[in-house]
Design a protein around this motif. Structure first.
Motif, PDB file in Angstrom:
ATOM      1  N   THR A 193       0.651  -1.154   0.102  1.00 11.92           N
ATOM      2  CA  THR A 193      -0.023   0.034  -0.042  1.00 11.92           C
ATOM      3  C   THR A 193       0.687   1.218  -0.132  1.00 11.92           C
ATOM      4  OG1 THR A 193      -1.595  -1.152   1.157  1.00 11.92           O
ATOM      5  CG2 THR A 193      -1.786   1.361   1.348  1.00 11.92           C
ATOM      6  N   LEU A 194       1.954   1.379   0.876  1.00  9.06           N
ATOM      7  CA  LEU A 194       2.827   2.390   0.904  1.00  9.06           C
ATOM      8  C   LEU A 194       3.732   2.614  -0.377  1.00  9.06           C
ATOM      9  CD1 LEU A 194       3.888   4.836   2.627  1.00  9.06           C
ATOM     10  CD2 LEU A 194       5.773   3.196   3.332  1.00  9.06           C
ATOM     11  N   ASN A 195       3.984   1.421  -1.215  1.00 10.94           N
ATOM     12  CA  ASN A 195       4.670   1.578  -2.044  1.00 10.94           C
ATOM     13  C   ASN A 195       3.841   2.511  -3.097  1.00 10.94           C
ATOM     14  OD1 ASN A 195       6.824   0.002  -1.320  1.00 10.94           O
ATOM     15  ND2 ASN A 195       6.176  -1.843  -2.277  1.00 10.94           N
ATOM     16  N   ALA A 196       2.832   2.037  -3.264  1.00 10.09           N
ATOM     17  CA  ALA A 196       1.894   2.700  -4.360  1.00 10.09           C
ATOM     18  C   ALA A 196       2.033   4.310  -3.954  1.00 10.09           C
ATOM     19  CB  ALA A 196       0.440   2.314  -4.448  1.00 10.09           C
ATOM     20  N   VAL A 197       1.747   4.616  -2.826  1.00  8.01           N
ATOM     21  CA  VAL A 197       1.845   6.178  -2.293  1.00  8.01           C
ATOM     22  C   VAL A 197       3.147   6.866  -2.722  1.00  8.01           C
ATOM     23  CG1 VAL A 197       1.591   7.574  -0.302  1.00  8.01           C
ATOM     24  CG2 VAL A 197      -0.087   5.848  -0.754  1.00  8.01           C
ATOM     25  N   VAL A 198       4.270   5.974  -2.279  1.00 10.78           N
ATOM     26  CA  VAL A 198       5.297   6.658  -2.426  1.00 10.78           C
ATOM     27  C   VAL A 198       5.921   6.658  -4.032  1.00 10.78           C
ATOM     28  CG1 VAL A 198       7.928   5.958  -2.669  1.00 10.78           C
ATOM     29  CG2 VAL A 198       6.482   5.775  -0.444  1.00 10.78           C
ATOM     30  N   ARG A 199       5.295   5.774  -4.938  1.00 15.30           N
ATOM     31  CA  ARG A 199       5.462   5.960  -6.340  1.00 15.30           C
ATOM     32  C   ARG A 199       4.905   7.076  -6.678  1.00 15.30           C
ATOM     33  NH1 ARG A 199       5.160   0.833  -7.092  1.00 15.30           N
ATOM     34  NH2 ARG A 199       2.871   0.751  -7.366  1.00 15.30           N
ATOM     35  N   THR A 200       3.393   7.401  -6.387  1.00 14.37           N
ATOM     36  CA  THR A 200       2.803   8.573  -6.718  1.00 14.37           C
ATOM     37  C   THR A 200       3.737   9.874  -6.624  1.00 14.37           C
ATOM     38  OG1 THR A 200       0.847   7.445  -6.766  1.00 14.37           O
ATOM     39  CG2 THR A 200       0.690   9.951  -6.668  1.00 14.37           C
ATOM     40  N   LEU A 201       4.031   9.928  -5.271  1.00 14.76           N
ATOM     41  CA  LEU A 201       4.893  11.083  -4.946  1.00 14.76           C
ATOM     42  C   LEU A 201       6.097  11.342  -5.516  1.00 14.76           C
ATOM     43  CD1 LEU A 201       4.458  10.875  -0.752  1.00 14.76           C
ATOM     44  CD2 LEU A 201       3.074  12.293  -2.449  1.00 14.76           C
ATOM     45  N   GLN A 202       6.723  10.088  -6.014  1.00 17.65           N
ATOM     46  CA  GLN A 202       7.877  10.396  -6.892  1.00 17.65           C
ATOM     47  C   GLN A 202       7.659  10.730  -8.281  1.00 17.65           C
ATOM     48  OE1 GLN A 202      11.466   7.540  -6.201  1.00 17.65           O
ATOM     49  NE2 GLN A 202       9.825   6.328  -5.913  1.00 17.65           N
ATOM     50  N   ASP A 203       6.550  10.100  -8.709  1.00 16.21           N
ATOM     51  CA  ASP A 203       5.860  10.614 -10.068  1.00 16.21           C
ATOM     52  C   ASP A 203       5.808  11.946 -10.242  1.00 16.21           C
ATOM     53  OD1 ASP A 203       6.593   8.086 -10.925  1.00 16.21           O
ATOM     54  OD2 ASP A 203       4.431   7.597 -10.885  1.00 16.21           O
ATOM     55  N   GLU A 204       5.281  12.586  -8.996  1.00 19.11           N
ATOM     56  CA  GLU A 204       4.965  14.057  -9.022  1.00 19.11           C
ATOM     57  C   GLU A 204       6.040  15.025  -8.560  1.00 19.11           C
ATOM     58  OE1 GLU A 204       1.501  14.635  -6.354  1.00 19.11           O
ATOM     59  OE2 GLU A 204       0.154  13.139  -7.439  1.00 19.11           O
ATOM     60  N   GLY A 205       7.282  14.343  -8.342  1.00 23.34           N
ATOM     61  CA  GLY A 205       8.173  15.145  -8.108  1.00 23.34           C
ATOM     62  C   GLY A 205       8.626  15.733  -6.751  1.00 23.34           C
ATOM     63  N   LEU A 206       7.669  15.071  -5.949  1.00 28.25           N
ATOM     64  CA  LEU A 206       7.791  15.812  -4.214  1.00 28.25           C
ATOM     65  C   LEU A 206       8.804  15.085  -3.575  1.00 28.25           C
ATOM     66  CD1 LEU A 206       3.890  15.629  -3.864  1.00 28.25           C
ATOM     67  CD2 LEU A 206       5.311  17.251  -4.981  1.00 28.25           C
ATOM     68  N   ILE A 207       9.279  13.672  -3.911  1.00 27.36           N
ATOM     69  CA  ILE A 207      10.275  12.859  -3.265  1.00 27.36           C
ATOM     70  C   ILE A 207      11.151  12.013  -4.177  1.00 27.36           C
ATOM     71  CG2 ILE A 207       8.849  12.966  -0.758  1.00 27.36           C
ATOM     72  CD1 ILE A 207       8.333  10.082  -1.219  1.00 27.36           C
TER      73      ILE A 207
END
Length: 250
Positions: A193-207
């Protein structure tokens, strides 16, 4: 000749780097210096264990972060509050030795000043200011626990993750030494579940993610993704403690 006061006494850095310690009088400073010790806390170390008497108070400074964690009988656990250089863990809000309700675990390694509970109780008796600021801090910590309860129950994981990263950045800086597995445990969700959230934050250039490290690239973007809980807790901290120790009125 030594270059700084911190080299003369390793605890001086604690008084400069921890907000609660920074506010104390010279008398209380000398009392704590006489009995305190600097400790280096590795990731995963328990500084407080459920059911055991609280014998020490820890004042983190630098990038150190400690989580108050509640674990259920089925093995699941979740963070209910976190403490960094703005506060302290262990005995600050209790009166003398008392068993801990939950565990306090180091999430981001670093330094802390460790003080025996007897010295903390003596400081409270000697100084009305110390007693007051610890009372104010207990109010802030309770607010954090209350907000966490609401957040964990009502807000989606993407908002909760952004909130946690903002809080961690405040204490540890842009480079947060934390694995995704550890963050999933703190948020009480599965790693997938967290992997999906982290992937989204990365795709948006936030982390971005390095080995065992989360790097914040866009704080404003995280703020847009976070729920209201981050701002609510920060506002309350400013109101009851702030830089002076007396809140907005100080």
């Amino acid at each position: 000749m030594l270059d700084s006061v911190a080299e003369l006494n390793p605890l001086e850095e604690a008084f400069a780097g921890n907000l609660l310690l920074k506010t104390v009088s010279q008398e209380i400073r000398e009392l704590l210096l006489a009995v305190g010790e600097r400790v280096e806390l590795p990731v995963g170390e328990r500084v407080q264990t459920r059911g055991q008497d609280v014998e020490w108070s820890y004042f983190p400074f630098g990038s150190t972060m400690i989580s108050l964690v509640v674990q259920l009988s089925d093995g699941r656990s979740i963070e209910v509050a976190s403490i960094g250089r703005e506060g302290a863990v262990g005995g600050i809000i209790s009166c003398g030795h008392a068993p801990a309700f939950g565990d306090a675990r180091v999430q981001v390694s670093g330094s802390a000043m460790r003080v025996p509970m007897e010295a903390i109780e003596r400081a409270k008796r000697q100084s009305g200011f110390i007693s007051n600021i610890f009372c104010r801090y207990s109010d802030y910590l309770l607010a954090q626990v209350q907000q966490s309860a609401a957040c964990n129950a009502l807000h989606p994981i993407n908002q909760r993750a952004a909130r946690w990263l903002l809080t961690a950045q405040d204490r540890a800086g842009d480079r947060i030494e934390l694995t995704q597995e550890a963050l999933a445990g703190l948020l009480g969700v599965q790693r997938t579940t967290l992997n999906a959230v982290v992937r989204t934050l990365q795709d948006e250039g936030l982390i971005t993610i390095k080995r065992g490290r989360i790097i914040v690239l866009d704080r404003r973007g995280l703020e847009r993704n976070a729920c209201e809980c981050y701002a609510a807790v920060e506002k309350h901290f400013a109101a009851v403690i702030g830089e002076s120790g007396s809140g907005n009125s100080g």
